[in-house]
Design a protein around this motif. Structure first.
Motif, PDB file in Angstrom:
ATOM      1  N   LEU A 139     -12.620  34.157  33.528  1.00  0.00           N
ATOM      2  CA  LEU A 139     -12.180  33.612  32.307  1.00  0.00           C
ATOM      3  C   LEU A 139     -12.358  31.982  32.163  1.00  0.00           C
ATOM      4  N   LEU A 140     -12.295  31.422  33.299  1.00  0.00           N
ATOM      5  CA  LEU A 140     -12.245  29.771  32.968  1.00  0.00           C
ATOM      6  C   LEU A 140     -13.704  29.414  32.790  1.00  0.00           C
ATOM      7  N   ALA A 141     -14.731  30.251  33.494  1.00  0.00           N
ATOM      8  CA  ALA A 141     -16.287  29.929  33.241  1.00  0.00           C
ATOM      9  C   ALA A 141     -16.556  30.098  31.921  1.00  0.00           C
ATOM     10  N   LEU A 142     -16.104  31.471  31.322  1.00  0.00           N
ATOM     11  CA  LEU A 142     -16.462  31.770  29.887  1.00  0.00           C
ATOM     12  C   LEU A 142     -15.744  30.715  29.153  1.00  0.00           C
ATOM     13  N   LYS A 143     -14.635  30.335  29.239  1.00  0.00           N
ATOM     14  CA  LYS A 143     -13.844  29.261  28.393  1.00  0.00           C
ATOM     15  C   LYS A 143     -14.724  27.933  28.441  1.00  0.00           C
ATOM     16  N   LEU A 144     -15.344  27.556  29.677  1.00  0.00           N
ATOM     17  CA  LEU A 144     -16.077  26.257  29.935  1.00  0.00           C
ATOM     18  C   LEU A 144     -17.394  26.470  29.101  1.00  0.00           C
ATOM     19  N   ASP A 145     -18.015  27.601  28.952  1.00  0.00           N
ATOM     20  CA  ASP A 145     -19.179  28.062  28.386  1.00  0.00           C
ATOM     21  C   ASP A 145     -18.965  28.233  27.057  1.00  0.00           C
ATOM     22  N   LYS A 146     -17.810  27.961  26.575  1.00  0.00           N
ATOM     23  CA  LYS A 146     -17.540  28.148  25.065  1.00  0.00           C
ATOM     24  C   LYS A 146     -17.747  29.635  24.250  1.00  0.00           C
ATOM     25  N   THR A 147     -17.721  30.510  25.514  1.00  0.00           N
ATOM     26  CA  THR A 147     -18.039  32.040  25.071  1.00  0.00           C
ATOM     27  C   THR A 147     -16.758  32.554  24.422  1.00  0.00           C
ATOM     28  N   ILE A 148     -15.485  32.106  25.009  1.00  0.00           N
ATOM     29  CA  ILE A 148     -14.297  32.677  24.339  1.00  0.00           C
ATOM     30  C   ILE A 148     -13.836  31.381  24.003  1.00  0.00           C
ATOM     31  N   THR A 149     -12.615  31.576  22.960  1.00  0.00           N
ATOM     32  CA  THR A 149     -12.019  30.349  22.466  1.00  0.00           C
ATOM     33  C   THR A 149     -10.579  30.395  22.676  1.00  0.00           C
ATOM     34  N   TRP A 150     -10.189  31.233  23.691  1.00  0.00           N
ATOM     35  CA  TRP A 150      -8.775  31.359  24.004  1.00  0.00           C
ATOM     36  C   TRP A 150      -8.137  29.730  24.643  1.00  0.00           C
ATOM     37  N   SER A 151      -7.069  29.718  24.604  1.00  0.00           N
ATOM     38  CA  SER A 151      -6.480  28.385  24.849  1.00  0.00           C
ATOM     39  C   SER A 151      -6.336  28.543  26.618  1.00  0.00           C
ATOM     40  N   TYR A 152      -6.007  27.266  27.129  1.00  0.00           N
ATOM     41  CA  TYR A 152      -6.114  27.316  28.498  1.00  0.00           C
ATOM     42  C   TYR A 152      -4.649  28.152  29.050  1.00  0.00           C
ATOM     43  N   TRP A 153      -3.678  28.116  28.398  1.00  0.00           N
ATOM     44  CA  TRP A 153      -2.492  28.774  28.728  1.00  0.00           C
ATOM     45  C   TRP A 153      -2.585  30.231  28.776  1.00  0.00           C
ATOM     46  N   ALA A 154      -3.831  31.025  27.841  1.00  0.00           N
ATOM     47  CA  ALA A 154      -4.330  32.478  28.034  1.00  0.00           C
ATOM     48  C   ALA A 154      -5.179  32.758  28.851  1.00  0.00           C
ATOM     49  N   VAL A 155      -6.132  31.542  29.502  1.00  0.00           N
ATOM     50  CA  VAL A 155      -7.132  31.752  30.470  1.00  0.00           C
ATOM     51  C   VAL A 155      -6.476  31.983  31.841  1.00  0.00           C
ATOM     52  N   PHE A 156      -5.281  31.191  32.088  1.00  0.00           N
ATOM     53  CA  PHE A 156      -4.407  31.170  33.301  1.00  0.00           C
ATOM     54  C   PHE A 156      -3.658  32.185  33.422  1.00  0.00           C
ATOM     55  N   THR A 157      -3.509  33.212  32.629  1.00  0.00           N
ATOM     56  CA  THR A 157      -2.788  34.516  32.729  1.00  0.00           C
ATOM     57  C   THR A 157      -2.916  35.283  33.990  1.00  0.00           C
ATOM     58  N   PRO A 158      -3.969  35.381  34.477  1.00  0.00           N
ATOM     59  CA  PRO A 158      -3.992  35.920  36.110  1.00  0.00           C
ATOM     60  C   PRO A 158      -3.174  35.224  37.008  1.00  0.00           C
ATOM     61  N   ILE A 159      -3.178  33.825  36.891  1.00  0.00           N
ATOM     62  CA  ILE A 159      -2.397  33.202  37.822  1.00  0.00           C
ATOM     63  C   ILE A 159      -0.855  33.088  37.450  1.00  0.00           C
ATOM     64  N   TRP A 160      -0.428  33.391  36.270  1.00  0.00           N
ATOM     65  CA  TRP A 160       0.841  33.381  36.149  1.00  0.00           C
ATOM     66  C   TRP A 160       1.392  34.746  36.671  1.00  0.00           C
ATOM     67  N   ILE A 161       0.444  35.883  36.519  1.00  0.00           N
ATOM     68  CA  ILE A 161       0.897  37.146  36.787  1.00  0.00           C
ATOM     69  C   ILE A 161       1.085  37.204  38.556  1.00  0.00           C
ATOM     70  N   TRP A 162       0.059  36.490  39.078  1.00  0.00           N
ATOM     71  CA  TRP A 162       0.161  36.473  40.462  1.00  0.00           C
ATOM     72  C   TRP A 162       1.502  35.781  40.986  1.00  0.00           C
ATOM     73  N   LYS A 163       1.756  34.726  40.008  1.00  0.00           N
ATOM     74  CA  LYS A 163       3.161  34.038  40.428  1.00  0.00           C
ATOM     75  C   LYS A 163       4.325  34.567  40.280  1.00  0.00           C
ATOM     76  N   PHE A 164       4.172  35.485  39.060  1.00  0.00           N
ATOM     77  CA  PHE A 164       5.467  36.248  38.669  1.00  0.00           C
ATOM     78  C   PHE A 164       5.904  37.350  39.838  1.00  0.00           C
ATOM     79  N   LEU A 165       4.703  37.918  40.348  1.00  0.00           N
ATOM     80  CA  LEU A 165       4.922  39.007  41.233  1.00  0.00           C
ATOM     81  C   LEU A 165       5.575  38.352  42.584  1.00  0.00           C
ATOM     82  N   VAL A 166       4.817  37.249  42.852  1.00  0.00           N
ATOM     83  CA  VAL A 166       5.673  36.494  44.215  1.00  0.00           C
ATOM     84  C   VAL A 166       7.287  36.125  43.912  1.00  0.00           C
ATOM     85  N   VAL A 167       7.339  35.632  42.794  1.00  0.00           N
ATOM     86  CA  VAL A 167       8.794  35.451  42.439  1.00  0.00           C
ATOM     87  C   VAL A 167       9.640  36.677  42.463  1.00  0.00           C
TER      88      VAL A 167
END
Length: 335
Positions: free
Chosen positions: A27-55
């Motif tokens: 997702l981050l590579a697609l965002k930097l290539d401007k292939t997708i126009t999501w916000s960075y908060w949406a691009v980081f969704t897998p990271i938020w899922i990872w941390k949510f499962l940890v907590v």
């Protein structure tokens, strides 16, 4: 393919982490290539899922720890629980760093050196955690990665803030040194570290492509970011496959207190039927059985102990039945 062994050696923690990182990188590579126009908060969704499962896993594990005091007497329960709390603390500080990175990419209102402070703090603390982990025979992959890359984190922050004007090739020197040392170490044991050698080759290829991309050198700089990070996809795919043979893991996440395989089969008993099947695609068709080859049912230690006790009792009775019977005659003594 032996499904029983596949279940027994599966490490769910590593599988979740590497899968989330794989999706995030794409997702981050697609965002930097401007292939997708999501916000960075949406691009980081897998990271938020990872941390949510940890907590969530730590909260459930802590609840089970305090709700059932007798569970604390099970083997090395205290060390497992303490390791879970240490890992939780590291992930919370790492979450702070990720939040700052996401906010900085969205607003650019901070200095990068301030953004990297939580990560630098983790690198310093990780040295002590690695020593504790070695003493108690615990895994410490994340802590070791942070501890050996503290200089690299500082160089990245200074470069992003333009405090230093080195080329990216020079900025990545600590990482170059670390990868070369690791690759040399793995080459001494090619049999045991073949997958790790392939992993290091992919990472070195990634570093070469990324350095040329950032420094705008030769034709490699025209590659899109999704092409540049493609070796990283191979690395993550290798790590995901290796998670099925990693074993280990902390048994107190989500209060499971047992191997993931035992927990999964206890929650879904019907899976035992599938876990007892092994397939072999290398046999001749003429010798192939009409039905899958089944193995002994997967049982926990208590059931194995009961079966063993019953067999010993049967053997004991059989031995007693085979003993010769000696008749006893009474002899009257004369007066």
């Amino acid at each position: 393919m032996n499904l029983q062994t596949l279940f027994q050696d599966f490490n769910p923690s590593k599988f979740v982490v590497h899968t989330c990182l794989l999706i995030f990188t794409a997702l981050l590579a697609l965002k930097l290539d401007k292939t997708i126009t999501w916000s960075y908060w949406a691009v980081f969704t897998p990271i938020w899922i990872w941390k949510f499962l940890v907590v969530l896993g730590a909260i459930v594990g802590t609840y089970v720890w305090w709700q059932y005091p007798h569970f604390r007497l099970e083997g090395e329960a205290y060390i497992h629980y303490k390791a879970m709390l240490i890992s939780l603390a590291i992930h919370l500080i790492l979450l702070m760093f990720e939040l700052l990175v996401c906010d900085q990419l969205s607003t650019s209102r901070h200095l990068w050196i301030l953004v990297f402070i939580p990560l630098i703090f983790i690198s310093i603390v990780s040295i002590a955690i690695c020593i504790w982990s070695v003493k108690h025979d615990r895994s410490y992959e994340l802590e070791l990665f942070c501890a050996v890359n503290i200089l690299q984190f500082i160089f990245l922050a200074l470069k992003l803030d333009t405090f230093i004007h080195w080329s990216w090739e020079v900025v990545f020197v600590p990482l170059w040194i670390l990868m070369c040392l690791s690759l040399v170490d793995f080459l001494f044991c090619p049999i045991y570290h073949q997958n790790l050698i392939e992993l290091m080759r992919s990472l070195i290829t990634l570093l070469v492509l990324l350095t040329n991309k950032l420094d705008n050198r030769d034709e490699l700089s025209s590659f899109s970011y999704i092409v540049v990070v493609s070796p990283l996809f191979i690395s993550y795919a290798t790590l995901i496959v290796m998670s099925f043979s990693s074993k280990g893991g902390n048994k107190w996440w989500f209060g499971i207190r047992k191997d993931f395989c035992q927990f999964l089969l206890s929650v879904f008993p019907l899976l035992q039927e599938y876990a007892n099947i092994a397939y072999n695609n290398n046999v001749n068709r003429s010798s192939m059985p009409s039905e899958p080859v089944t193995q002994e049912p997967y049982r926990d230690e208590e059931i194995h102990k009961k079966v063993k006790d019953k067999k010993s009792q049967k053997n004991q009775k059989k031995n007693e039945a085979m003993k010769p019977v000696v008749p006893v005659t009474s002899i009257d003594m004369p007066d």
